[in-house]
Design a protein around this motif. Structure first.
Motif, mmCIF file in Angstrom:
data_model
loop_
_atom_site.group_PDB
_atom_site.id
_atom_site.type_symbol
_atom_site.label_atom_id
_atom_site.label_comp_id
_atom_site.label_asym_id
_atom_site.label_seq_id
_atom_site.Cartn_x
_atom_site.Cartn_y
_atom_site.Cartn_z
ATOM 1 N N SER A 118 34.032 25.277 23.473
ATOM 2 C CA SER A 118 33.194 24.634 22.454
ATOM 3 C C SER A 118 31.869 25.377 22.385
ATOM 4 O O SER A 118 31.516 26.113 23.299
ATOM 5 C CB SER A 118 32.975 23.154 22.761
ATOM 6 O OG SER A 118 32.108 22.987 23.852
ATOM 7 N N ARG A 119 31.191 25.180 21.302
ATOM 8 C CA ARG A 119 29.920 25.833 20.999
ATOM 9 C C ARG A 119 30.135 27.340 20.834
ATOM 10 O O ARG A 119 30.340 28.070 21.808
ATOM 11 C CB ARG A 119 28.866 25.536 22.045
ATOM 12 C CG ARG A 119 28.690 24.041 22.266
ATOM 13 C CD ARG A 119 27.337 23.686 22.775
ATOM 14 N NE ARG A 119 27.241 22.300 23.147
ATOM 15 C CZ ARG A 119 27.141 21.276 22.308
ATOM 16 N NH1 ARG A 119 27.113 21.484 21.029
ATOM 17 N NH2 ARG A 119 27.047 20.051 22.750
ATOM 18 N N ALA A 120 30.088 27.774 19.600
ATOM 19 C CA ALA A 120 30.440 29.152 19.248
ATOM 20 C C ALA A 120 29.641 30.188 20.026
ATOM 21 O O ALA A 120 30.211 31.153 20.548
ATOM 22 C CB ALA A 120 30.274 29.369 17.740
ATOM 23 N N ASN A 121 28.343 30.014 20.107
ATOM 24 C CA ASN A 121 27.513 31.026 20.770
ATOM 25 C C ASN A 121 27.832 31.131 22.264
ATOM 26 O O ASN A 121 27.777 32.211 22.835
ATOM 27 C CB ASN A 121 26.028 30.752 20.555
ATOM 28 C CG ASN A 121 25.595 29.405 21.087
ATOM 29 O OD1 ASN A 121 26.359 28.436 21.100
ATOM 30 N ND2 ASN A 121 24.363 29.306 21.511
ATOM 31 N N ILE A 122 28.220 30.048 22.887
ATOM 32 C CA ILE A 122 28.606 30.058 24.297
ATOM 33 C C ILE A 122 30.014 30.641 24.437
ATOM 34 O O ILE A 122 30.282 31.481 25.292
ATOM 35 C CB ILE A 122 28.576 28.630 24.885
ATOM 36 C CG1 ILE A 122 27.214 27.982 24.712
ATOM 37 C CG2 ILE A 122 29.047 28.628 26.333
ATOM 38 C CD1 ILE A 122 26.138 28.434 25.628
ATOM 39 N N SER A 123 30.925 30.195 23.590
ATOM 40 C CA SER A 123 32.327 30.613 23.663
ATOM 41 C C SER A 123 32.491 32.120 23.546
ATOM 42 O O SER A 123 33.365 32.710 24.190
ATOM 43 C CB SER A 123 33.130 29.926 22.562
ATOM 44 O OG SER A 123 33.086 28.528 22.733
ATOM 45 N N LEU A 124 31.664 32.743 22.733
ATOM 46 C CA LEU A 124 31.767 34.189 22.540
ATOM 47 C C LEU A 124 31.519 34.967 23.828
ATOM 48 O O LEU A 124 32.000 36.085 23.988
ATOM 49 C CB LEU A 124 30.821 34.660 21.441
ATOM 50 C CG LEU A 124 31.262 34.298 20.026
ATOM 51 C CD1 LEU A 124 30.154 34.613 19.015
ATOM 52 C CD2 LEU A 124 32.554 35.008 19.660
ATOM 53 N N LYS A 125 30.790 34.378 24.778
ATOM 54 C CA LYS A 125 30.536 35.052 26.053
ATOM 55 C C LYS A 125 31.786 35.099 26.935
ATOM 56 O O LYS A 125 31.877 35.924 27.827
ATOM 57 C CB LYS A 125 29.422 34.331 26.827
ATOM 58 C CG LYS A 125 28.065 34.416 26.161
ATOM 59 C CD LYS A 125 26.961 33.995 27.101
ATOM 60 C CE LYS A 125 26.772 32.519 27.179
ATOM 61 N NZ LYS A 125 25.628 32.113 28.003
ATOM 62 N N TYR A 126 32.736 34.222 26.677
ATOM 63 C CA TYR A 126 33.886 34.062 27.562
ATOM 64 C C TYR A 126 35.219 34.495 26.959
ATOM 65 O O TYR A 126 36.128 34.885 27.688
ATOM 66 C CB TYR A 126 33.998 32.590 27.993
ATOM 67 C CG TYR A 126 32.797 32.121 28.765
ATOM 68 C CD1 TYR A 126 32.690 32.369 30.122
ATOM 69 C CD2 TYR A 126 31.750 31.442 28.138
ATOM 70 C CE1 TYR A 126 31.585 31.962 30.844
ATOM 71 C CE2 TYR A 126 30.640 31.025 28.843
ATOM 72 C CZ TYR A 126 30.559 31.282 30.197
ATOM 73 O OH TYR A 126 29.456 30.887 30.907
ATOM 74 N N VAL A 127 35.354 34.393 25.660
ATOM 75 C CA VAL A 127 36.673 34.517 25.042
ATOM 76 C C VAL A 127 37.326 35.877 25.256
ATOM 77 O O VAL A 127 38.538 35.960 25.470
ATOM 78 C CB VAL A 127 36.630 34.113 23.545
ATOM 79 C CG1 VAL A 127 35.873 35.135 22.710
ATOM 80 C CG2 VAL A 127 38.031 33.864 23.017
ATOM 81 N N SER A 128 36.573 36.961 25.233
ATOM 82 C CA SER A 128 37.203 38.273 25.423
ATOM 83 C C SER A 128 37.766 38.410 26.835
ATOM 84 O O SER A 128 38.833 39.003 27.029
ATOM 85 C CB SER A 128 36.223 39.410 25.118
ATOM 86 O OG SER A 128 35.143 39.386 26.025
#
Length: 179
Positions: free
Chosen positions: A68-78
């Protein structure tokens, strides 16, 4: 509160749930409430900057990753994509850039324009990297589906208590959560 209820629902459904807070703090209020319902909360300074290593070691055990939370999620998804076969599910609490656009129409505050673009890029970025995108409102899910025709976008309503007895129990557990 919404994510707490979803974590609780996942535990009730038989999932083993791990919670990785972005700040890795052990906040007694939040961590204890999650731990009390069976969620394993990962925290502590030993985990700072260790998500890539942690997911490399543990990603093979994950079936789903709920972000959840796009700006946070981008740090983890890759890292999740690289080190696991887990389905990536993204839950957006709202279309953040859309809310900012509406604010801009009313206020005409120029500083909102860069914030709108920041959030638009973050939300679009996480949608593209997710298997399923969830929003609490139908118009939000429809917007995602319209923007990315090959993406599964669904409504995931804010969890509602199924009966009064369970609601009373949940309120006792969650009354420690800040409003």
């Amino acid at each position: 509160r919404t994510l707490y209820e979803y974590c609780n629902m996942f535990v009730d459904a038989g999932f083993q749930v791990l919670f990785w807070p972005d700040n890795l703090f052990w906040d007694r209020q939040y961590a204890k409430a999650l731990q009390d319902v069976g969620v394993e909360v990962l925290y502590g300074p030993q985990l700072l900057d260790q998500f890539p290593n942690w997911i490399a070691q543990n990603g093979k055990y994950l079936d789903y990753v709920f972000l959840s939370r796009a700006n946070i999620s981008l740090k983890y998804v890759s890292h999740v994509r690289e080190h696991s076969k887990a389905k990536v599910l993204f839950y957006g609490h709202d279309l953040h850039f859309g809310r900012l656009e509406r604010e801009y129409k009313i206020t005409q505050k120029q500083e909102l324009l860069s914030e709108i673009e920041h959030w638009r890029a973050a939300e679009l970025g996480i949608w593209k990297q997710s298997d399923v995108v969830y929003y609490p409102a139908e118009d939000e899910a429809a917007f995602v589906a319209q923007q990315l025709r090959n993406k599964v976008a669904r409504v995931l309503s804010i969890y509602m208590y199924p009966n009064e007895e369970l609601q009373a129990t949940r309120l006792r557990v969650t009354d420690r959560w800040p409003q």
